[in-house]
Design an enzyme around this catalytic site. Structure first.
Site, PDB file in Angstrom:
ATOM      1  N   ASN A  13      32.879  44.299  75.103  1.00  0.00           N
ATOM      2  CA  ASN A  13      32.766  42.848  75.184  1.00  0.00           C
ATOM      3  C   ASN A  13      31.287  42.482  74.990  1.00  0.00           C
ATOM      4  OD1 ASN A  13      32.233  40.280  76.319  1.00  0.00           O
ATOM      5  ND2 ASN A  13      34.220  40.317  77.331  1.00  0.00           N
ATOM      6  N   ASP A  15      29.925  39.439  74.862  1.00  0.00           N
ATOM      7  CA  ASP A  15      29.561  38.081  75.307  1.00  0.00           C
ATOM      8  C   ASP A  15      28.143  37.998  75.866  1.00  0.00           C
ATOM      9  OD1 ASP A  15      32.186  37.453  74.761  1.00  0.00           O
ATOM     10  OD2 ASP A  15      32.784  37.207  76.861  1.00  0.00           O
ATOM     11  N   HIS A  16      27.774  39.013  76.662  1.00  0.00           N
ATOM     12  CA  HIS A  16      26.498  38.871  77.366  1.00  0.00           C
ATOM     13  C   HIS A  16      25.300  39.085  76.453  1.00  0.00           C
ATOM     14  CE1 HIS A  16      28.302  37.792  81.027  1.00  0.00           C
ATOM     15  NE2 HIS A  16      28.970  38.917  81.151  1.00  0.00           N
ATOM     16  N   ARG A  24      17.561  31.417  75.521  1.00  0.00           N
ATOM     17  CA  ARG A  24      16.393  30.900  74.807  1.00  0.00           C
ATOM     18  C   ARG A  24      16.748  29.847  73.743  1.00  0.00           C
ATOM     19  NH1 ARG A  24      10.945  31.959  74.202  1.00  0.00           N
ATOM     20  NH2 ARG A  24      11.321  32.297  76.392  1.00  0.00           N
ATOM     21  N   HIS A  58      34.749  36.326  74.009  1.00  0.00           N
ATOM     22  CA  HIS A  58      35.389  35.220  74.720  1.00  0.00           C
ATOM     23  C   HIS A  58      34.757  33.928  74.231  1.00  0.00           C
ATOM     24  CE1 HIS A  58      36.545  33.502  78.979  1.00  0.00           C
ATOM     25  NE2 HIS A  58      36.961  32.745  77.991  1.00  0.00           N
ATOM     26  N   ARG A  60      34.465  30.486  74.934  1.00  0.00           N
ATOM     27  CA  ARG A  60      34.751  29.598  76.063  1.00  0.00           C
ATOM     28  C   ARG A  60      34.746  28.146  75.622  1.00  0.00           C
ATOM     29  NH1 ARG A  60      33.749  32.024  81.408  1.00  0.00           N
ATOM     30  NH2 ARG A  60      34.099  29.880  82.032  1.00  0.00           N
ATOM     31  N   ARG A  64      29.382  28.553  76.280  1.00  0.00           N
ATOM     32  CA  ARG A  64      28.136  28.896  76.980  1.00  0.00           C
ATOM     33  C   ARG A  64      27.485  30.164  76.437  1.00  0.00           C
ATOM     34  NH1 ARG A  64      30.348  30.093  82.911  1.00  0.00           N
ATOM     35  NH2 ARG A  64      30.780  27.900  82.568  1.00  0.00           N
ATOM     36  N   HIS A  65      28.273  31.039  75.829  1.00  0.00           N
ATOM     37  CA  HIS A  65      27.618  32.212  75.229  1.00  0.00           C
ATOM     38  C   HIS A  65      28.049  32.383  73.771  1.00  0.00           C
ATOM     39  CE1 HIS A  65      31.311  33.863  76.877  1.00  0.00           C
ATOM     40  NE2 HIS A  65      30.828  34.121  78.087  1.00  0.00           N
ATOM     41  N   GLU A  85      39.287  36.763  73.673  1.00  0.00           N
ATOM     42  CA  GLU A  85      39.655  36.244  74.997  1.00  0.00           C
ATOM     43  C   GLU A  85      39.602  34.738  74.928  1.00  0.00           C
ATOM     44  OE1 GLU A  85      36.987  37.671  77.947  1.00  0.00           O
ATOM     45  OE2 GLU A  85      37.607  39.733  77.701  1.00  0.00           O
ATOM     46  N   THR A 115      31.302  34.139  84.935  1.00  0.00           N
ATOM     47  CA  THR A 115      32.176  34.933  84.085  1.00  0.00           C
ATOM     48  C   THR A 115      33.587  34.757  84.634  1.00  0.00           C
ATOM     49  OG1 THR A 115      32.592  37.150  83.231  1.00  0.00           O
ATOM     50  CG2 THR A 115      31.656  37.012  85.430  1.00  0.00           C
ATOM     51  N   THR A 116      34.562  35.446  84.043  1.00  0.00           N
ATOM     52  CA  THR A 116      35.937  35.213  84.457  1.00  0.00           C
ATOM     53  C   THR A 116      36.169  35.750  85.874  1.00  0.00           C
ATOM     54  OG1 THR A 116      36.475  35.627  82.165  1.00  0.00           O
ATOM     55  CG2 THR A 116      38.312  35.503  83.688  1.00  0.00           C
ATOM     56  N   GLU A 166      46.277  43.064  80.678  1.00  0.00           N
ATOM     57  CA  GLU A 166      44.987  43.638  81.073  1.00  0.00           C
ATOM     58  C   GLU A 166      44.870  43.447  82.577  1.00  0.00           C
ATOM     59  OE1 GLU A 166      41.536  42.871  78.658  1.00  0.00           O
ATOM     60  OE2 GLU A 166      40.213  42.996  80.401  1.00  0.00           O
ATOM     61  N   HIS A 206      37.009  44.259  83.649  1.00  0.00           N
ATOM     62  CA  HIS A 206      36.168  43.418  84.517  1.00  0.00           C
ATOM     63  C   HIS A 206      35.490  44.270  85.589  1.00  0.00           C
ATOM     64  CE1 HIS A 206      34.818  39.346  85.466  1.00  0.00           C
ATOM     65  NE2 HIS A 206      34.573  39.886  86.642  1.00  0.00           N
ATOM     66  N   GLY A 207      34.189  44.300  85.511  1.00  0.00           N
ATOM     67  CA  GLY A 207      33.390  44.992  86.524  1.00  0.00           C
ATOM     68  C   GLY A 207      33.373  46.507  86.381  1.00  0.00           C
ATOM     69  N   GLY A 228      32.041  44.995  79.341  1.00  0.00           N
ATOM     70  CA  GLY A 228      30.979  44.174  78.779  1.00  0.00           C
ATOM     71  C   GLY A 228      29.653  44.330  79.473  1.00  0.00           C
ATOM     72  N   HIS A 229      29.562  43.758  80.669  1.00  0.00           N
ATOM     73  CA  HIS A 229      28.261  43.612  81.322  1.00  0.00           C
ATOM     74  C   HIS A 229      27.498  44.921  81.466  1.00  0.00           C
ATOM     75  CE1 HIS A 229      25.400  42.945  84.606  1.00  0.00           C
ATOM     76  NE2 HIS A 229      25.320  41.727  84.095  1.00  0.00           N
TER      77      HIS A 229
HETATM   78  N1  PXP Z   1      38.166  41.652  80.390  1.00  0.00           N
HETATM   79  C1  PXP Z   1      38.247  40.312  80.589  1.00  0.00           C
HETATM   80  C2  PXP Z   1      39.561  39.649  80.405  1.00  0.00           C
HETATM   81  C3  PXP Z   1      37.109  39.555  80.921  1.00  0.00           C
HETATM   82  O1  PXP Z   1      37.209  38.229  81.097  1.00  0.00           O
HETATM   83  C4  PXP Z   1      35.873  40.218  81.033  1.00  0.00           C
HETATM   84  C5  PXP Z   1      34.659  39.438  81.378  1.00  0.00           C
HETATM   85  O2  PXP Z   1      34.350  38.535  80.394  1.00  0.00           O
HETATM   86  C6  PXP Z   1      35.829  41.598  80.796  1.00  0.00           C
HETATM   87  C7  PXP Z   1      36.992  42.295  80.498  1.00  0.00           C
HETATM   88  C8  PXP Z   1      34.546  42.361  80.853  1.00  0.00           C
HETATM   89  O3  PXP Z   1      34.034  42.319  82.137  1.00  0.00           O
HETATM   90  P1  PXP Z   1      32.607  42.928  82.432  1.00  0.00           P
HETATM   91  O4  PXP Z   1      31.629  42.123  81.644  1.00  0.00           O
HETATM   92  O5  PXP Z   1      32.460  42.787  83.896  1.00  0.00           O
HETATM   93  O6  PXP Z   1      32.636  44.356  81.956  1.00  0.00           O
END
Ligand code: PXP
Length: 255
Positions: A13, A15-16, A24, A58, A60, A64-65, A85, A115-116, A166, A206-207, A228-229
């Site tokens: 992912n 997004d970040h 910026r 994602h 949104r 935002r990103h 997403e 985030t979600t 998921e 997620h996480g 992602g993160h």
């Molecule tokens: N899966 C879904 C559905 C999410 O919304 C996110 C966060 O955007 C992720 C995975 C990835 O999560 P993380 O950035 O914490 O790895």
């Protein structure tokens, strides 16, 4: 990319990466190919080169990103799979039907969250979600539903004929250093078994990070992890290709 038996796929992912850019360049128009860094599409291509099996983004409602132009460039340039997403809104459904990503993952979205947070309540909005699953299936797009490891939500995913789910691993990730860790992991294990018995393809996300991923692999029947993160964060130290390779190596260790 095809999957060998027991291999768990990695969707990255990005997004970040866009979050850093927007910190910026928020007020900058990004639809004219201007050279502003970091570029999530460049990141996506480097992730693929390092072995990512798919790219998740994602788009949104508040942009935002990730921006629309990021999604369109990613769709045009990547060679693996695009997982979009999105919230269950008319705008996003029309957008996905035009874009034709390989898959969509329906997620809850509220303006306040960074985030979600929390899974989509598909029991509470079954009629709407069912319509979206049907429309995506008709268009040849795979639907995944981002849901908590809750028996009623999983039953509903099968009832709505979503091919994929998921599982939201956020509660487990948040509990990793706390007393609830075993309980939250057990919920994910039970949920994955239930989903598999209902012939749902089981993804998780997620996480998930370089520390907890090894234990996440104890959840049975996993098809793909969306991360992602932690990967984008590690990329700041070692570069995105090394960050993806490290995660792929951790996913390859199963016994
Ligand atoms: N899966 C879904 C559905 C999410 O919304 C996110 C966060 O955007 C992720 C995975 C990835 O999560 P993380 O950035 O914490 O790895």
């Amino acid at each position: 990319m095809s999957k060998t038996q027991d291999e768990i796929l990695l969707g990255v992912n990005v997004d970040h990466c866009a979050t850093v850019r927007q910190a910026r360049y928020r007020a900058h128009r990004l639809d004219h190919g201007d050279e502003v860094e970091p570029d999530p599409v460049t990141f996506a291509l480097l992730c693929e080169q390092a072995g990512a099996d798919g790219i998740t983004i994602h788009l949104r409602e508040d942009r935002r990103h990730i921006q629309d132009s990021d999604v369109e460039r990613t769709r045009a340039l990547i060679r693996t799979r695009l997982n979009l997403e999105m919230a269950c809104t008319k705008e996003m459904i029309d957008y996905a039907l035009r874009l034709k990503p390989d898959s969509v993952c329906l997620v809850p979205e509220s303006r306040e969250e960074i985030t979600t947070e929390g899974g989509l309540d598909i029991v509470g909005q079954s009629a709407r979600v069912g319509e979206v699953v049907a429309a995506m299936t008709e268009a040849g797009i795979v639907t995944s539903l981002f849901i908590d490891p809750d028996p009623a939500q999983i039953d509903m995913a099968a009832e709505l004929k979503s091919p994929w789910i998921e599982l939201h691993t956020g509660a487990y990730a948040n509990a990793y250093y706390h007393i609830e860790r075993d309980k939250t992991l057990a919920e994910l294990v039970r949920a994955a078994k239930q989903a598999h018995s209902l012939e749902l393809v089981v993804n998780a996300g997620h996480g998930i990070n370089y520390t907890n991923v090894t234990e996440v692999l104890s959840i049975p029947h996993l098809h793909e992890l969306n991360i992602g993160h932690s990967i984008i964060s590690r990329a700041l130290t070692v570069g995105i290709k090394a960050a993806v390779r490290e995660m792929k190596a951790l996913l390859a260790v199963t016994d």
